[in-house]
Design a protein around this motif. Structure first.
Motif, PDB file in Angstrom:
ATOM      1  N   LEU A  65       0.825  -1.202   0.000  1.00 34.75           N
ATOM      2  CA  LEU A  65       0.000   0.000   0.000  1.00 34.75           C
ATOM      3  C   LEU A  65       0.861   1.254   0.000  1.00 34.75           C
ATOM      4  O   LEU A  65       1.856   1.346   0.728  1.00 34.75           O
ATOM      5  N   ASP A  66       0.490   2.218  -0.830  1.00 39.95           N
ATOM      6  CA  ASP A  66       1.170   3.513  -0.850  1.00 39.95           C
ATOM      7  C   ASP A  66       0.673   4.329   0.344  1.00 39.95           C
ATOM      8  O   ASP A  66      -0.430   4.879   0.318  1.00 39.95           O
ATOM      9  N   LEU A  67       1.489   4.405   1.365  1.00 38.77           N
ATOM     10  CA  LEU A  67       1.062   5.054   2.599  1.00 38.77           C
ATOM     11  C   LEU A  67       0.933   6.559   2.450  1.00 38.77           C
ATOM     12  O   LEU A  67       0.219   7.199   3.222  1.00 38.77           O
ATOM     13  N   GLY A  71      -2.517   7.472   3.856  1.00 41.93           N
ATOM     14  CA  GLY A  71      -2.387   8.246   5.079  1.00 41.93           C
ATOM     15  C   GLY A  71      -2.799   9.698   4.937  1.00 41.93           C
ATOM     16  O   GLY A  71      -2.764  10.445   5.908  1.00 41.93           O
ATOM     17  N   ALA A  72      -3.185  10.098   3.731  1.00 42.06           N
ATOM     18  CA  ALA A  72      -3.626  11.476   3.522  1.00 42.06           C
ATOM     19  C   ALA A  72      -5.065  11.646   4.022  1.00 42.06           C
ATOM     20  O   ALA A  72      -5.631  10.758   4.648  1.00 42.06           O
ATOM     21  N   SER A  73      -5.664  12.768   3.682  1.00 38.89           N
ATOM     22  CA  SER A  73      -7.019  13.043   4.187  1.00 38.89           C
ATOM     23  C   SER A  73      -8.060  13.106   3.088  1.00 38.89           C
ATOM     24  O   SER A  73      -9.219  13.384   3.355  1.00 38.89           O
ATOM     25  N   GLY A  74      -7.665  12.833   1.839  1.00 36.14           N
ATOM     26  CA  GLY A  74      -8.582  12.961   0.727  1.00 36.14           C
ATOM     27  C   GLY A  74      -9.375  11.702   0.453  1.00 36.14           C
ATOM     28  O   GLY A  74      -9.366  10.748   1.248  1.00 36.14           O
ATOM     29  N   PRO A  75     -10.059  11.646  -0.702  1.00 35.65           N
ATOM     30  CA  PRO A  75     -10.860  10.475  -1.076  1.00 35.65           C
ATOM     31  C   PRO A  75     -10.008   9.207  -1.135  1.00 35.65           C
ATOM     32  O   PRO A  75      -8.898   9.218  -1.675  1.00 35.65           O
TER      33      PRO A  75
END
Length: 255
Positions: A65-67, A71-75
């Motif tokens: 998984l691309d963290l 780990g961001a806040s978007g969709p």
């Protein structure tokens, strides 16, 4: 969307389709956009395709998984999923699983060509395939537990089917890494070859799969895939019914 935008591409050449993860700069780390694109591939696959090869560009199959995205806040981020009602969150994950489960389709044989790291989602993508050809430098890890998560891309049943409950629990609950030799020893690998021989080995395996009657291969896959869920008597009945269909088809009496 383009392969540059999604990080994955589909190429078809006659009866062989190749799915390539093409983000080598991040070791083919996976994103929800990649999973949605892979799910779309099931609809785009020409009807004459018999074998699907899954591979990663560069020195790794997939680091998981691309963290930076998750780990961001978007969709598509963990943060967004955590805010959804439980059923909606589960439904969203079901959509993402579709990027993996189409590789189980009865009308194709899927082959993972694995070099370097196959971690987390990368491990599950390899498990989604029917067969796995490993380079000697391949390394597997079901690393979701190290993030406080569970494997959720259709990999748990496939792992149990291949190595048994006890070994699967140990692999998933520790998140440890295993090399190609161990993967071969416990039944995860179809074949292990030197790194330089990976492409040739996949080509040879693909040629062997294509050398025989397509309908017979489809029937064989269905027999073997369903065997664990049938009693001995049920499996024998399935064999009889499949053979009857093959005999009638070969005699020109099929539907």
């Amino acid at each position: 969307m383009t392969a540059e935008a999604t990080g994955v591409r589909l190429e078809c050449e006659g009866p062989v389709a190749t799915v390539t993860l093409c983000r080598p700069d991040v070791l083919n780390a996976q994103t929800p956009a990649m999973w949605r694109a892979m799910s779309d591939f099931a609809r785009d696959l020409p009807g004459d395709v018999r074998v699907v090869v899954v591979r990663g560009e560069g020195r790794a199959f997939s680091a998981g998984l691309d963290l930076t995205v998750a780990g961001a806040s978007g969709p598509g981020s963990f943060a967004e999923l955590a805010t959804l009602p439980e059923q909606e969150c589960a439904d969203r994950i079901a959509e993402l699983q579709g990027g993996f489960t189409w590789l189980h389709r009865p009308d194709i044989v899927s082959v993972a060509a694995v070099q370097g790291h196959a971690i987390g989602a990368g491990f599950q993508l390899a498990l989604a395939c029917d067969l796995r050809v490993l380079a000697e430098d391949a390394k597997f890890s079901m690393a979701e537990v190290t993030l406080g998560l569970v494997p959720d891309l259709a990999g748990t049943k496939r792992l149990v089917d291949l190595v048994g409950y006890s070994r699967a629990l140990e692999i998933c609950a520790t998140g440890r890494r295993m090399d190609a030799a161990e993967a071969d020893r416990i039944g995860l690998a179809t074949l292990v070859v030197p790194n330089a021989a990976l492409d040739a080995a996949v080509r040879d395996l693909t040629a062997g799969l294509l050398a025989n009657n397509r309908d017979a291969v489809v029937e064989i896959k269905a027999l073997l895939a369903g065997a664990a869920g049938r009693s001995a008597g049920e499996q024998q009945r399935a064999e009889r019914e499949a053979q009857t269909r093959r005999l009638r088809d070969l005699a020109g009496r099929g539907e």
